[in-house]
Enzyme design. Structure first.
Site, short mmCIF file in Angstrom:
data_model
loop_
_atom_site.label_atom_id
_atom_site.label_comp_id
_atom_site.label_asym_id
_atom_site.label_seq_id
_atom_site.Cartn_x
_atom_site.Cartn_y
_atom_site.Cartn_z
N HIS A 132 3.01 -12.98 -4.07
CA HIS A 132 1.80 -12.55 -3.71
C HIS A 132 0.89 -12.64 -4.77
O HIS A 132 1.23 -12.03 -5.86
CB HIS A 132 1.61 -11.32 -3.12
CG HIS A 132 0.05 -10.85 -2.43
ND1 HIS A 132 -0.94 -10.52 -3.09
CD2 HIS A 132 0.06 -10.82 -1.15
CE1 HIS A 132 -1.82 -9.98 -2.46
NE2 HIS A 132 -1.51 -10.41 -1.05
N ASP A 209 7.73 -5.56 -6.21
CA ASP A 209 6.64 -5.45 -5.06
C ASP A 209 7.40 -5.20 -3.86
O ASP A 209 8.03 -6.19 -3.09
CB ASP A 209 5.69 -6.72 -5.10
CG ASP A 209 4.78 -6.82 -4.07
OD1 ASP A 209 4.78 -6.00 -3.10
OD2 ASP A 209 4.09 -7.80 -3.68
N GLN A 212 6.18 -5.69 1.49
CA GLN A 212 6.87 -6.22 2.77
C GLN A 212 8.24 -5.57 3.16
O GLN A 212 8.73 -6.11 4.17
CB GLN A 212 6.86 -7.82 2.79
CG GLN A 212 5.37 -8.23 2.29
CD GLN A 212 4.50 -8.15 3.63
OE1 GLN A 212 5.01 -7.82 4.79
NE2 GLN A 212 3.34 -8.20 3.38
N LYS A 235 0.57 -1.07 5.54
CA LYS A 235 1.62 -1.81 6.01
C LYS A 235 2.70 -0.99 6.88
O LYS A 235 3.79 -1.54 7.70
CB LYS A 235 2.32 -2.77 5.28
CG LYS A 235 1.22 -3.94 4.49
CD LYS A 235 1.77 -4.76 3.54
CE LYS A 235 0.88 -5.42 2.91
NZ LYS A 235 0.01 -6.24 3.75
N CYS A 373 -2.64 -15.39 0.15
CA CYS A 373 -2.75 -14.98 -1.03
C CYS A 373 -1.52 -15.44 -1.83
O CYS A 373 -0.92 -14.60 -2.63
CB CYS A 373 -2.63 -13.47 -1.16
SG CYS A 373 -4.35 -12.49 -0.48
#
Length: 415
Positions: A132, A209, A212, A235, A373
């Site tokens: 991303h 990261d 997700q 999220k 993104c």
């Protein structure tokens, strides 16, 4: 992804779960909503909505700046979110969790407070093609200011990181490595423990990261062995403008503040300012207190269901949706990793992603279209955009069927 044959539904009462999510019952353009944009933001259960409402109705005050009862209650709710998040990701200490507005702020905090003071000309940062922009652009910005460079490890056509190539890039000039736990476009699950182990061997700090990953699987930052782990609240059923950064204590101690202002100080004098201890020295200004009250309720909700049940149901949905999509002529799926979360990026031959998404919306189906993104990833596949259907544990097989029916209708209109 190796898709196994569909199997009978797992023992999961999805209708009971859906009853907790008010927005899922609405209609769009006169059609029942099918919300398949969960990788962008999750819907919120009533328990989270009520926690935010309760804060504003009964406890609204600023944190850490008042001795009156409302201030104490607001501070307790805010700090409780830190405690809950620390336990949720198995942090070694609550003081290793910095509360932020989300992954983007967390990544920039690492970029400017950790990387910027340490980089010099000739140094390098390693990331991957599937990242991303929040895991690319901050590193480019600090590299441009220091003379460092950013290197990207390649992926294969299945959307899997070529791990050996990543390791080859970990040369002595590399001062930081950065990787997504789960790709927001492909759903690919990266082997972050293995990557962390190889980074440690070379003395290279690793930033993960986790945006997700956290909605779909239990996360244990100590077991992963990384140095930094960033995540986003909206999220994982929580309000927007919430999230956090976990970092090893020694890094937080050594890092200077990124933002200056109220609450992150011990004493301010014109001849010098002394700062609060981590994590508070990174939390200048008034935070989204009500939002963090909602995070506690969101974590409670996940734990009331359990990740074992969530993962089993989401795997069934992913398998079923993938099978149904493959029945449609001209569909190409991007991201066929052996291990992936319930995210399916695809295109239909002869149709533009934006056109498809617009017409699907008229059928009540919400999917994402665009570059997500992730421009470098789109460039790798040679496409300007894809459609992305991203699923969550509150989705159903019937919604998948409605999505496929809408997709067939739209495809016919565009052919």
């Amino acid at each position: 992804m190796t898709v196994k044959p569909s199997h009978p539904s797992v023992d999961f009462d999805v209708q009971r779960v859906r009853a907790d999510f008010p927005l899922l019952s609405r209609t769009v353009h006169g059609k029942p909503l099918v919300y398949f944009d969960n990788a962008n933001t999750s819907q919120k259960p009533r328990q989270v909505i009520e926690a935010v409402d309760d804060h504003y109705r009964k406890h609204n005050a600023n944190v850490a700046r008042a001795v009156h009862l409302l201030g104490e209650e607001a501070t307790a709710a805010y700090e409780n979110a830190r405690d809950r998040l620390a336990a949720f990701i198995n942090a070694g200490s609550r003081n290793e969790v910095v509360l932020t507005s989300g992954t983007t702020q967390s990544m920039n905090l690492v970029a400017y407070s950790y990387a910027l003071p340490r980089l010099k000309p000739g140094d390098a940062i390693v990331t991957t093609v599937m990242e991303h922009h929040a895991n690319i652009v901050p590193w480019q910005l600090v590299a441009a200011r220091t003379g460092a460079i950013v290197k990207a490890a390649p992926i294969d056509q299945n959307g899997e990181l070529i791990v050996e190539k990543f390791f080859e890039l970990l040369t002595p000039d590399v001062k930081l490595a950065c990787v997504a736990h789960v790709s927001n476009v492909l759903g690919t699950v990266n082997p972050v423990r293995e990557i962390a182990r190889e980074c440690r061997k070379r003395g290279i700090p690793l930033v993960v990261d986790g945006s997700q990953a956290l909605p779909h699987r239990p996360v244990d930052v100590q077991a992963i062995g990384c140095d930094f782990y960033a995540f986003t609240g909206h999220k994982v059923l929580a309000p927007t403008g919430t999230g956090g950064l976990w970092a090893k204590r020694e890094h937080l101690q050594a890092m200077p503040p990124f933002f200056g202002g109220g609450e992150m100080i011990r004493e301010v004098r014109f001849d010098g300012t002394t700062f609060a201890e981590p994590p508070h020295k990174f939390e200048a200004g008034t935070p989204n207190i009500a939002g963090f009250a909602g995070i506690g309720a969101a974590i409670d909700y996940y734990q009331s269901i359990g990740f074992e049940a969530i993962r089993a149901w989401e795997y069934e949905l992913l398998t079923y949706a993938t099978e149904r999509l493959r029945e449609i002529p001209g569909v190409r799926i991007y991201g066929e990793a052996k291990e992936k979360e319930p995210v399916i990026s695809f295109l239909v031959e002869g149709a533009q992603a934006m056109d498809m998404a617009t017409l699907l919306d008229l059928e009540g189906v919400a999917v994402r279209s665009g570059h997500h993104c992730a421009h470098p990833l789109m460039q790798f596949y040679g496409v300007p955009a894809t459609l992305r259907a991203s699923l969550a544990f509150y989705n159903t097989r019937e919604e998948v069927d409605a999505f496929i029916a809408a997709l067939l209708k739209v495809r016919k209109l565009l052919m």
